[in-house]
Design an enzyme around this catalytic site. Structure first.
Site, mmCIF file in Angstrom:
data_model
loop_
_atom_site.group_PDB
_atom_site.id
_atom_site.type_symbol
_atom_site.label_atom_id
_atom_site.label_comp_id
_atom_site.label_asym_id
_atom_site.label_seq_id
_atom_site.Cartn_x
_atom_site.Cartn_y
_atom_site.Cartn_z
ATOM 1 N N ASP A 124 -4.899 -12.551 -1.472
ATOM 2 C CA ASP A 124 -3.354 -13.142 -1.221
ATOM 3 C C ASP A 124 -3.840 -13.203 0.480
ATOM 4 O O ASP A 124 -4.705 -12.195 1.175
ATOM 5 C CB ASP A 124 -2.779 -11.399 -0.805
ATOM 6 N N TYR A 129 -7.842 1.023 2.876
ATOM 7 C CA TYR A 129 -5.928 0.374 1.812
ATOM 8 C C TYR A 129 -6.273 -0.993 2.430
ATOM 9 O O TYR A 129 -5.522 -1.211 3.525
ATOM 10 C CB TYR A 129 -5.010 0.881 2.183
ATOM 11 N N LYS A 146 -3.912 -3.533 -4.187
ATOM 12 C CA LYS A 146 -4.931 -2.847 -5.679
ATOM 13 C C LYS A 146 -5.590 -4.035 -5.638
ATOM 14 O O LYS A 146 -5.231 -5.152 -4.698
ATOM 15 C CB LYS A 146 -4.038 -2.986 -6.511
HETATM 16 C C1 F6R Z 1 1.143 -2.390 -3.634
HETATM 17 C C2 F6R Z 1 1.666 -3.699 -2.304
HETATM 18 C C3 F6R Z 1 2.857 -2.820 -1.801
HETATM 19 C C4 F6R Z 1 2.548 -2.047 -0.185
HETATM 20 C C5 F6R Z 1 4.044 -1.246 -0.337
HETATM 21 C C6 F6R Z 1 3.936 -1.352 1.309
HETATM 22 O O1 F6R Z 1 -0.228 -3.066 -4.075
HETATM 23 O O2 F6R Z 1 1.064 -4.260 -1.579
HETATM 24 O O3 F6R Z 1 3.389 -1.969 -2.497
HETATM 25 O O4 F6R Z 1 1.677 -0.588 -0.837
HETATM 26 O O5 F6R Z 1 4.680 -2.178 0.916
HETATM 27 O O6 F6R Z 1 3.139 -2.305 2.271
HETATM 28 P P1 F6R Z 1 2.805 -1.966 3.496
HETATM 29 O O7 F6R Z 1 1.633 -1.029 3.587
HETATM 30 O O8 F6R Z 1 1.939 -2.779 4.017
HETATM 31 O O9 F6R Z 1 3.986 -2.278 4.359
HETATM 32 MG MG MG Z 2 -0.152 -7.631 -0.661
HETATM 33 MG MG MG Z 3 -1.284 -9.238 -5.139
#
Ligand code: F6R
Ligand code: MG
Ligand code: MG
Length: 372
Positions: free
Chosen positions: A11, A230, A233
């Site tokens: 990604d 973090y 996933k």
């Molecule tokens: C799950 C994922 C999304 C982000 C969510 C918050 O794997 O990628 O659900 O966790 O959109 O994203 P941030 O913390 O980047 O704003």
């Molecule tokens: Mg992503």
């Molecule tokens: Mg992804």
């Protein structure tokens, strides 16, 4: 001479949140591989599943080849530059190291590789999942390779009935690869005992006991363990050789009609059902639901056919409807109980810190010595 199939995915940015990469980003990655791949790479195909871009390559270099891995790394770097230019979200997200060091494993991107002596015809499947982790493949693989209720080939075909060897990794062990080898059918209860805990024990590969050939390669590493923070996933990819001495394509696909609950969805922290989707599908409801796509291909001397889209078939419409229903039903209970992952699997640590401060405010009520 042996052929290797390598799929490396990352990604490196997407439009509108963690939804899907831009067309220009996918084209940039494809152009980089197209220009710099040959003669090392014989053939290649680029696709995306959710916000992840996958580079599928055929070559004769074997698994873990630095040249092949560097090609993918550089393609994702070129993509990252475009992602930054376009203001895409999470630009370069999965490139966790500043400099390439021989192999993308442990550097962020997910890798699955299969090396084999080519059969006269060579059908295989390429799976990619987003908003979930490699344990999502545990149940479908167990059913396809160890359960005759799913795979009649296990009782009908002499070579398949000799069973399969599972290599299973303990992905909580971060100091190195901690693996166990178990054979089906004799040890299928042991295999089940481990695979039920799909956050810790993950199928890494499966091998035919009749021929010794490798049938399955899953990308098993865990991004959030590598990074120590973090990073999303570990949206996995998987390669599966099919037919003859391996289960048939339909036996491999059948378990995805369950729409089983997997770890993932919003903030990588929920239990959501896995939806089989057409190739190049994005993400929507509740940053999910977790999705899986499957391309069926044939290969000859490294040359790939066009991909057939396994989950685009009308059969899967009713499965998708049912999975959407399961997802909505689970979401009705918000963060309570089974809807959210256990503390150890949450990918956002805010709640853990808050719990720590609440813990200090608990008091133990003094016991009364007798009734007044
Ligand atoms: C799950 C994922 C999304 C982000 C969510 C918050 O794997 O990628 O659900 O966790 O959109 O994203 P941030 O913390 O980047 O704003
Ligand atoms: Mg992503
Ligand atoms: Mg992804």
């Amino acid at each position: 001479m042996k052929i290797t199939l390598s799929v490396i995915k990352a990604d490196v940015g997407s439009i509108g949140g963690h939804i899907a990469p831009s067309r220009r980003l996918v084209e940039t990655v494809a152009q980089h591989v197209g220009r710099n791949g040959p003669p090392l790479v014989i053939d290649t195909q680029i696709s995306h599943t959710g916000d992840d871009i996958a580079i599928l390559m055929t070559h004769r270099q074997g698994a873990g080849d630095p040249g092949i891995h560097k090609l993918a790394w550089d393609a994702f770097l070129a993509g990252t530059a475009v992602a930054k230019e376009q203001g895409l979200y999470g630009a370069g997200q999965d490139l966790l190291r500043d400099a390439f060091s021989g192999n993308v494993k442990g550097m962020g991107p997910a890798v699955a590789e299969l090396e084999f002596e080519e059969r006269p015809n060579e059908p295989f499947l390429f799976f990619a999942a987003d908003k979930t982790d490699p344990g999502a493949f545990n149940l479908p693989l167990y059913l396809a390779f160890a359960d005759p209720m799913n795979t009649p080939g296990l009782i009908l075909s002499p070579n398949i009935s000799k069973g399969f060897r599972f290599v299973i990794m303990d992905v909580n062990h971060t100091e190195g690869d901690r693996v166990i080898e178990l054979v089906a059918p004799e040890q299928s209860y042991d295999i089940a005992t481990l695979l039920r805990d799909s956050e810790r024990y993950v199928v890494e590969s499966i091998w035919s006991r009749a021929t010794g050939d490798q049938a399955v390669a899953v990308a098993t590493s865990r991004l959030h363990n590598i990074a120590g923070k973090y990073t999303g996933k570990d949206d996995p990819v998987m390669l599966v050789r099919v037919q003859m001495n391996f289960p048939a394509t339909g036996e491999i696909l059948a378990p995805y009609s369950i729409g089983h609950f997997v770890a993932g969805g919003m903030r990588g922290s929920h239990q959501m059902p896995l939806m089989p989707v057409p190739l190049n599908t994005g993400i929507s409801y509740f940053d999910g639901p977790p999705i899986v796509s499957c391309a069926a291909l044939a290969e000859h001397q490294g040359k790939l056919t066009e991909p057939l889209d396994c989950f685009a078939h009308p059969f899967w419409n009713t499965v998708r409807d049912r999975v959407a229903g399961k997802a909505i039903e689970m979401r009705r209970q918000g963060f309570f109980g089974a809807a959210m992952l256990p503390m150890s699997e949450l990918e956002y640590t805010g709640i853990v810190e808050e719990l720590g401060s609440l813990d200090k405010r608990f008091v133990v009520r003094p016991e009364r010595s007798g009734r007044a």
